[in-house]
Design an enzyme around this catalytic site. Sequence first.
Site, PDB file in Angstrom:
ATOM      1  N   CYS A 268       0.941  -1.224   0.004  1.00 28.22           N
ATOM      2  CA  CYS A 268       0.004   0.112   0.127  1.00 28.22           C
ATOM      3  C   CYS A 268       0.889   1.221  -0.133  1.00 28.22           C
ATOM      4  O   CYS A 268       1.515   1.413  -0.944  1.00 28.22           O
ATOM      5  CB  CYS A 268      -0.838   0.019   1.314  1.00 28.22           C
ATOM      6  SG  CYS A 268      -2.408   1.118   0.890  1.00 28.22           S
ATOM      7  N   HIS A 350      -3.629  -5.450  -0.306  1.00 25.85           N
ATOM      8  CA  HIS A 350      -3.468  -5.995   0.957  1.00 25.85           C
ATOM      9  C   HIS A 350      -3.318  -7.434   1.128  1.00 25.85           C
ATOM     10  O   HIS A 350      -4.467  -8.037   1.498  1.00 25.85           O
ATOM     11  CB  HIS A 350      -4.119  -5.221   1.969  1.00 25.85           C
ATOM     12  CG  HIS A 350      -3.958  -3.983   2.396  1.00 25.85           C
ATOM     13  ND1 HIS A 350      -3.456  -3.642   3.619  1.00 25.85           N
ATOM     14  CD2 HIS A 350      -4.356  -2.524   1.687  1.00 25.85           C
ATOM     15  CE1 HIS A 350      -3.295  -2.148   3.690  1.00 25.85           C
ATOM     16  NE2 HIS A 350      -3.999  -1.677   2.485  1.00 25.85           N
ATOM     17  N   GLU A 352      -2.424  -9.339   3.395  1.00 25.77           N
ATOM     18  CA  GLU A 352      -2.409  -9.908   4.367  1.00 25.77           C
ATOM     19  C   GLU A 352      -4.104 -10.019   4.957  1.00 25.77           C
ATOM     20  O   GLU A 352      -4.569 -10.552   5.966  1.00 25.77           O
ATOM     21  CB  GLU A 352      -1.732  -8.853   5.386  1.00 25.77           C
ATOM     22  CG  GLU A 352      -2.588  -7.880   6.007  1.00 25.77           C
ATOM     23  CD  GLU A 352      -2.275  -6.711   5.111  1.00 25.77           C
ATOM     24  OE1 GLU A 352      -3.111  -5.411   5.201  1.00 25.77           O
ATOM     25  OE2 GLU A 352      -1.839  -6.883   3.902  1.00 25.77           O
TER      26      GLU A 352
END
Length: 375
Positions: A268, A350, A352
């Site tokens: 990001c 993202h 994660e």
Amino acid sequence: MNALTERFRRKWAAERAQAAFLALADGAVFRGVAFGARKDALGEAVFNTGMTGYQEILTDPSYAGQFVVLTAPEIGNYGCNPEDAESRALFLSGLVVRNVNPPSNFRAAESLGETLLRGGRPGIYGVDTRALTLHLRDHGAQRAYLHVEDAPLDEAEAIRRAREWPGLDGQDYAARVSAPEPYVWNAEGRFRVTVYDFGVKRNILRRLAAEGCRVEVTPAATPAAEVLARRPDGVFLSNGPADPAAVTYAQEAVRELLAARVPLMGICLGHQLLGLACGARCERLPFGHHGCNHPVKNLLDGTVAITSQNHNYALGALPDCLEQTHVNLNDGTCEGIRHRALPAFAVQFHPEAAPGPREAQSLFRSFTALMEARQ
């Protein structure tokens, strides 16, 4: 009815009469009912298309300076709990929802409204979030003023305050949300990784630890020389809020780390900082990408992943030293880069999750592969 639900209903009954409104800088006003902290706030209104994950959104530091409009109409059903928090505090400016429901889940420790109140952040419910989302889609993200306090405020005055707020462009919000001191997240593992905290989410740290990394987190403004003195196997550039062009000290640190040939991974804001440090352009998106359902194509192998995203800026033209690796299939924006000669790569989305799909978590293994090759 459990005690938490009953407490919610009593508090709900007391709050129903408190009118509130969100005034946009373009003159539009959206009315509803206040909940959470009774404190007026300024911010940029954006919409998030995720169906779940409101607590992770609340605690994502990348939302600092923003009012998050949730497009899912029913919010609060499963409450909030300490285990699902993605940071140490709430950093968003406020929350805008259609309906707030009592928590009904065995993991719930408190209601959504109680979490906002404890975190000192205002909220507004009863808003026509469909109309507000369409407005932001058509007119772009808006500077806004949320009025939830008891004292009356003229809507025209709120619009004036929204227009006078400087906004997020040119603002370094990473320094506002970063940890003030370095700390160790995970003390065991094969690879020593230093994570630059520009607003890092805890699930990034969890994923690094799961891949065998000893994780140390360092504040955003830490000089590269100080990081290199720790002799890390790799350096991670975290997510974070606002305008990457304003975080000039981080760009300089990235250039020094590249010169030292330390393996780098960014997510990001970290993706944008890697690009800027190498000479790429960074551009403002009309209303950003915020949600858990963005399709991204991997240009290296042709696969497509559904991704979680939260950003208002995107890399534009890339220098020759960078190769684009991922593209957003909704609007064609750059979603991933890698350096052609140095061990560095980054993605705009993202992997994660938290919240969202986990289809791209293998990227953390790509990072450990770079460190293993260097060892």
